[in-house]
Design an enzyme around this catalytic site. Structure first.
Site, PDB file in Angstrom:
ATOM      1  N   VAL A   1      10.018  38.488  -4.723  1.00 38.49           N
ATOM      2  CA  VAL A   1       8.580  38.701  -4.583  1.00 38.49           C
ATOM      3  C   VAL A   1       7.877  37.535  -5.260  1.00 38.49           C
ATOM      4  CG1 VAL A   1       6.619  40.179  -5.147  1.00 38.49           C
ATOM      5  CG2 VAL A   1       8.841  41.208  -4.562  1.00 38.49           C
ATOM      6  N   CYS A   2       7.030  36.834  -4.513  1.00 35.67           N
ATOM      7  CA  CYS A   2       6.207  35.762  -5.065  1.00 35.67           C
ATOM      8  C   CYS A   2       7.083  34.707  -5.750  1.00 35.67           C
ATOM      9  CB  CYS A   2       5.172  36.370  -6.019  1.00 35.67           C
ATOM     10  SG  CYS A   2       3.812  35.288  -6.467  1.00 35.67           S
TER      11      CYS A   2
END
Length: 319
Positions: free
Chosen positions: A102-103
């Site tokens: 994530v990210c």
């Protein structure tokens, strides 16, 4: 039970950490069962999350038991990933675990070498740094997420929601993913030029909005040849007023919303039935299979046949 291990490292971004925990822990299968067990793990007993500390109930060994591993981003992407974390992730990958970032979690995954030679994404602010530090990775800053099969990466924080819903859809089909989206109060249409492989669930129906009855009726009548005048008559408004209120409440036009509703219905039929594409095109209100294929590819990003090949086997396996 499908085990989802969420790894918390020092400096973990709270939003990135909480997103997969909330999304996966709330999923319910079609039969009402709980398909995922979420385990938060860490390399140390206590993890610095900035404004608070996390005491993870699991150690790194849970990574070797996980079916899916989620790597949230950390605030300082320059901090070296602990060698024991790299080692456990490599062993988990060798055992077949699916690993998604994530990210800025892409930096953690990149440190393992597992992304070498693959396409990946991260937050657009960090994309240049990721590409410079890991030149073996083909970094694409213009997409919400990238699926390489076993290894997946997502862009900024909100794209982590898209990725989680995408994984749920891969595992359990569109209906389960749609329910997960609603529980997350997730906008079901993503506008703004970032590419995505699927529309995550369904055209948005604003609860409590004045157009809700009309939107529901449109969704229930995707097979009908509806014109703008038909919709205006149904709503009791003039065409001009309907267009204005539709734009205010949904962000799009009535006919564009209807086209997406038809495509959304087609996605369900492609997953849940063996009907030919031509039959589905007629059932969801398209005048010709060619028009259906063109619109489907424009909205979803792949052909109806390609979509069915990707999602049908996974969805039917859970039924």
């Amino acid at each position: 039970m499908h085990v989802v291990a969420v790894l918390a490292l020092d400096g973990v971004i709270p939003f990135d950490l909480s997103t997969p925990i909330e999304v996966f822990s709330r999923v319910r299968a079609a039969d009402g069962g709980i398909p995922y067990e979420v385990r938060v793990c860490a390399a140390t007993p206590s993890v610095d999350a900035g404004v608070f500390r996390v005491e993870a109930p699991w150690g790194l060994d849970v990574l070797l038991e996980a079916d899916t591993i989620i790597l949230p981003g950390c605030a300082d992407t320059g901090v070296a990933v602990p060698l024991e974390v790299v080692d456990h992730l490599r062993k988990a990958a060798a055992a077949g675990a699916r690993i998604a970032s994530v990210c800025a979690g892409a930096f953690v995954l990149a440190a393992t070498g597992l992304l070498d030679g693959l396409r990946a994404t991260t937050h657009w602010l960090a994309a240049a740094e990721l590409a410079a530090r890991f030149p073996e990775i083909d970094v694409d800053p213009d997409v919400l997420y990238v699926d390489n099969g076993q290894f997946l990466t997502s862009a900024g924080a909100a794209a982590g929601l898209d990725l989680c819903l995408y994984l749920i859809r891969r595992d359990h089909g569109s209906a389960v993913a749609a329910d997960a989206a609603r529980l997350s109060v997730m906008p079901l249409e993503r506008e703004g030029g970032q590419a995505q492989f699927i529309i995550p669930a369904a055209p948005p129906t604003p609860r409590g909005a004045g157009l809700e009855p009309l939107l529901q009726w449109m969704q229930d009548n995707t097979d009908v040849d509806l014109t703008l005048s038909d919709l205006a008559t149904r709503s009791g408004m003039s065409v001009r007023t309907l267009n204005r209120r539709f734009r205010e409440q949904t962000g799009t036009t009535p006919l564009q919303w209807l086209l997406r509703a038809r495509v959304r219905r087609a996605q369900h039929l492609l997953e849940a039935t063996d009907q030919p594409v031509e039959t589905i095109a007629a059932q969801v209100g398209f005048g010709s299979p060619t028009a259906f294929r063109d619109r489907f590819k424009r909205i979803v990003g792949t052909s109806p046949h390609g979509y069915r090949a990707t999602f049908r086997s996974r969805a039917t396996a859970t039924r």
